[in-house]
Enzyme design. Structure first.
Site, PDB file in Angstrom:
ATOM      1  N   ARG A 175      38.945  60.488 102.191  1.00 46.40           N
ATOM      2  CA  ARG A 175      37.379  60.815 101.333  1.00 46.40           C
ATOM      3  C   ARG A 175      37.050  60.108 100.403  1.00 46.40           C
ATOM      4  O   ARG A 175      36.128  59.635  99.297  1.00 46.40           O
ATOM      5  CB  ARG A 175      37.243  62.465 100.397  1.00 46.40           C
ATOM      6  CG  ARG A 175      37.723  63.390 101.328  1.00 46.40           C
ATOM      7  CD  ARG A 175      37.989  64.555 101.320  1.00 46.40           C
ATOM      8  NE  ARG A 175      36.610  65.266  99.899  1.00 46.40           N
ATOM      9  CZ  ARG A 175      35.936  66.515 100.026  1.00 46.40           C
ATOM     10  NH1 ARG A 175      35.562  66.541 101.357  1.00 46.40           N
ATOM     11  NH2 ARG A 175      35.260  66.501  99.303  1.00 46.40           N
ATOM     12  N   TRP A 201      39.250  60.235  92.751  1.00 50.32           N
ATOM     13  CA  TRP A 201      38.665  59.482  92.859  1.00 50.32           C
ATOM     14  C   TRP A 201      37.680  59.977  91.721  1.00 50.32           C
ATOM     15  O   TRP A 201      36.890  59.881  90.751  1.00 50.32           O
ATOM     16  CB  TRP A 201      37.131  59.753  93.816  1.00 50.32           C
ATOM     17  CG  TRP A 201      36.319  58.570  93.954  1.00 50.32           C
ATOM     18  CD1 TRP A 201      36.431  57.245  94.828  1.00 50.32           C
ATOM     19  CD2 TRP A 201      34.994  58.312  93.336  1.00 50.32           C
ATOM     20  NE1 TRP A 201      35.647  56.078  94.831  1.00 50.32           N
ATOM     21  CE2 TRP A 201      34.288  56.779  94.069  1.00 50.32           C
ATOM     22  CE3 TRP A 201      33.915  59.613  92.826  1.00 50.32           C
ATOM     23  CZ2 TRP A 201      33.294  56.478  93.958  1.00 50.32           C
ATOM     24  CZ3 TRP A 201      32.628  58.325  92.442  1.00 50.32           C
ATOM     25  CH2 TRP A 201      32.245  57.355  92.462  1.00 50.32           C
ATOM     26  N   LYS A 231      25.202  48.640 106.251  1.00 48.72           N
ATOM     27  CA  LYS A 231      26.835  48.711 105.994  1.00 48.72           C
ATOM     28  C   LYS A 231      27.438  47.322 105.900  1.00 48.72           C
ATOM     29  O   LYS A 231      28.945  47.511 105.743  1.00 48.72           O
ATOM     30  CB  LYS A 231      26.748  48.711 108.079  1.00 48.72           C
ATOM     31  CG  LYS A 231      26.291  50.499 107.943  1.00 48.72           C
ATOM     32  CD  LYS A 231      27.380  51.148 108.007  1.00 48.72           C
ATOM     33  CE  LYS A 231      27.238  52.650 107.668  1.00 48.72           C
ATOM     34  NZ  LYS A 231      26.932  53.214 106.518  1.00 48.72           N
ATOM     35  N   GLU A 285      29.481  48.220 102.280  1.00 45.50           N
ATOM     36  CA  GLU A 285      30.186  49.094 102.316  1.00 45.50           C
ATOM     37  C   GLU A 285      31.735  48.420 102.818  1.00 45.50           C
ATOM     38  O   GLU A 285      32.627  49.026 102.246  1.00 45.50           O
ATOM     39  CB  GLU A 285      29.913  49.964 103.159  1.00 45.50           C
ATOM     40  CG  GLU A 285      28.477  51.302 102.726  1.00 45.50           C
ATOM     41  CD  GLU A 285      27.958  52.428 103.026  1.00 45.50           C
ATOM     42  OE1 GLU A 285      28.120  53.593 102.448  1.00 45.50           O
ATOM     43  OE2 GLU A 285      28.304  51.854 104.449  1.00 45.50           O
TER      44      GLU A 285
END
Length: 605
Positions: A27, A75, A486, A489
């Site tokens: 996560r 986070w 993509k 990231e």
């Protein structure tokens, strides 16, 4: 976003909590912590650490025993990553411990008030405010203490609370951030994601917003934040624990890219109707008369889901001839949109819990709109809020960046577009053509994946680039957007996506040998237009990698992708670019499954 794990029962709790945290590592987080107690324990025992779960595990002493506990991966939102800001948080007396996902919007005001009353804060987090509010409540039960504190909170939360004076229970609550109960044999679990539970139980209860629960070793009960009892029946999770294992791959991202053959087969299975050249989507709750009454389609998503929605909108326009567009849900919520009763709204979210999308759904429902969900997680918040929808059946996706879920979502949109088209004016011949194309997808994906070694060699050429341009026209533009995302990231290389038709209106100024361009060049009615864009780039000494159905003369290199129907080509053309991003990141030594600063499911604004 952050991860929550909790357990109450007879087993030694610390190993269970650490295992659960490891299953939530995907996560994304920057610190972790655990607090435990038990019937024979004297108070609460807590360990916290900045960094990964392994850093926390290294700090846990051998004698760290208990049968009840809660744990968390954080986070950062309020306060930098540190031991002090890690969850759980304790009150000054050390009796109350809390883990929290979400954001408390009025934390600053509450903090100032508590400070004026003499409370000393040990962290910069918003969560610590809630810990002190619970501790200062004079209510006789833990449930009422938590309920009283939550009445003062504005914002989102998924919380789990321990209290040394009530060591026989864990109290949890949800408002905008997932909370899932796991029902065992004389033991109970709680988590923010079923990934932390499936090793131990597949019987789960998902809390709704405004709902709380009390967990004891042999029982649980649910109720509203106002105290009214609610009825909760466990459901069975369809995913096995093995679904969360790496399965012989070096990373989850690599595994999930290669799972797309089976995943696409799964989303198609049982849905194709050859007799009428259409598909069955029973979960839509939209009959033929209602479908024909739709005058516009608005698709809402964030990030990768938004890009899938862009592809879906084009398919719906082409096949069903209904005006359709996609918009970021995070923007839609705040521009006071006109909600049209003849518009069908579609909410897209891999987790089904994305806060911006969920909030948009709730606002649309409040205004009387019909909302469908396109999600991957059965029983998720958006699935429950929507009037109907389509599950994409991609299976668990552990890597933070989405690959197989993106592909399955685009296939689900193809099914929806075909369904709407055949309900309206799409011919039997075109319906049959699309079905044949859909059936070819798994085999064609397999063909693309066989090119991995060639793409890996290509990636090494691009790993040194400081920036890259991705271009495409019409069907190719959303593919360029997703491929650009993509690469950003997972590799941290700056990338920009632009419509190929817009190059001459500004971006050509950037073209030079040091800026590679990835061009999406499908063999459709815009082929020559796309080739003209390659000419423009080549004339300015730009390097070009084309993704096309045939070798492109003006490109330095071409990845050749199998041809399907024009409408379905975007589904295939994105897959080699997933591999390109993956191998570029691998060449750069990135943490592929857990990119910096990112979280899997964004359940806060």
């Amino acid at each position: 976003m952050c991860g929550i794990v909790g357990y109450i029962g007879r087993r030694d709790v610390a190993p269970l909590l650490l295992e659960g945290l490891q299953r939530l590592e995907y996560r994304g987080y920057d610190s972790a912590g655990v607090v435990i107690t038990g019937p024979k324990a004297s108070g609460l025992k807590m360990i916290k650490a900045k960094g990964r779960v392994r850093d926390l595990e290294a700090r846990v002493p051998k004698r760290f025993n208990g049968t009840t506990g809660i744990a968390h991966t954080r986070w950062a939102t309020h306060g930098a990553p540190s031991d002090e800001n890690a969850h759980p948080h304790l009150d000054a007396s050390g009796k109350v411990a809390i883990v929290h996902n979400g954001i408390i919007d009025n934390a600053s005001d509450l903090r100032a008030k508590l400070t004026a009353e003499g409370v000393e804060f040990l962290s910069e987090t918003d969560t610590e405010v809630l810990t002190h509010l619970i501790a200062r409540s004079d209510a006789p039960t833990l449930e009422e203490k938590v309920r009283t504190a939550l009445r003062l909170i504005e914002g989102t939360y998924g919380v789990a609370v321990l209290h040394a004076d009530f060591a026989d229970r864990i109290v949890v609550a949800r408002n905008g951030s997932p909370v899932v109960l796991g029902i065992g044999e004389k033991e109970m679990f709680v988590a923010s994601d079923v990934a932390a539970l499936v090793t131990h139980t597949r019987q789960i209860v998902t809390l709704d917003d405004g709902e709380m629960a009390t967990l004891k070793a042999d029982d649980f009960r649910t109720y509203t934040t106002e105290g009214t009892r609610t009825t909760a029946s466990p459901t069975t999770v369809e995913w096995e624990a093995e679904s969360y294992d790496m399965g012989g791959h070096d990373t989850y991202m690599h595994k999930e890219i290669h799972e797309q053959v089976d995943a696409v087969d799964r989303v198609l299975r049982g849905r194709i109707d050859d007799r009428f050249s259409t598909v069955h989507l029973g979960g839509l709750n939209l009959d033929a008369r209602e479908a024909r009454a739709v005058r516009r389609v608005k698709i809402l998503g964030c990030g990768t889901s938004y890009h899938a929605g862009m592809i879906g909108a084009q398919m719906i326009e082409e096949l069903a001839r209904i005006p359709a567009d996609a918009e970021p849900a995070s923007e839609f919520r705040y521009r006071n949109p006109v909600v049209d009763p003849d518009t069908l709204y579609i909410a897209v979210s891999q987790s089904g819990e994305t806060y911006d999308v969920l909030a948009a759904v709730q606002e649309l429902k409040r205004k009387g709109a019909r909302v469908l969900g396109v999600v991957n997680v059965v029983g998720s918040a958006i699935a429950r809020e929507a009037d109907g929808g389509v599950y994409v059946h991609a299976g668990p996706e552990v890597c933070v960046v989405s690959t197989k879920c993106f592909t399955n979502t685009t296939v689900a949109f193809a099914l929806l577009a075909l369904h709407l088209g055949r309900t309206r004016d799409l011919s039997v011949a075109d319906g049959k053509r699309m079905i044949e194309g859909l059936r070819r997808l798994p085999g064609q994906i397999s063909e693309i994946l066989k090119q991995e070694d060639d793409i890996k060699r290509l990636a090494k050429d691009f790993a040194e680039a400081r920036s890259m341009m991705f271009i495409g026209r019409v069907r190719g533009y959303p593919v360029a957007r997703e491929a650009s995302l993509k690469l950003k990231e997972v590799s941290y290389i700056h990338a920009e996506a632009y419509p190929a038709s817009e190059l001459k209106h500004g971006p050509l100024a950037l073209i030079e040998p040091a800026l590679p361009t990835v061009a999406i060049v499908p063999d459709d009615d815009l082929l020559e237009k796309n080739r003209a864009a390659l000419e423009e780039i080549k004339a300015r000494s730009g390097r070009i990698l084309a993704v096309a159905h045939q070798e492109q003369e003006k490109a330095d290199r071409t990845i050749v992708v199998p041809k399907n129907e024009d409408e379905l080509d975007p589904i295939l053309m994105g897959i080699p670019l997933q591999l390109l991003a993956y191998h570029t990141a691998l060449a750069l030594g990135r943490d592929i499954d857990k990119p910096r600063n990112l979280a899997k499911s964004v359940t806060v604004e």
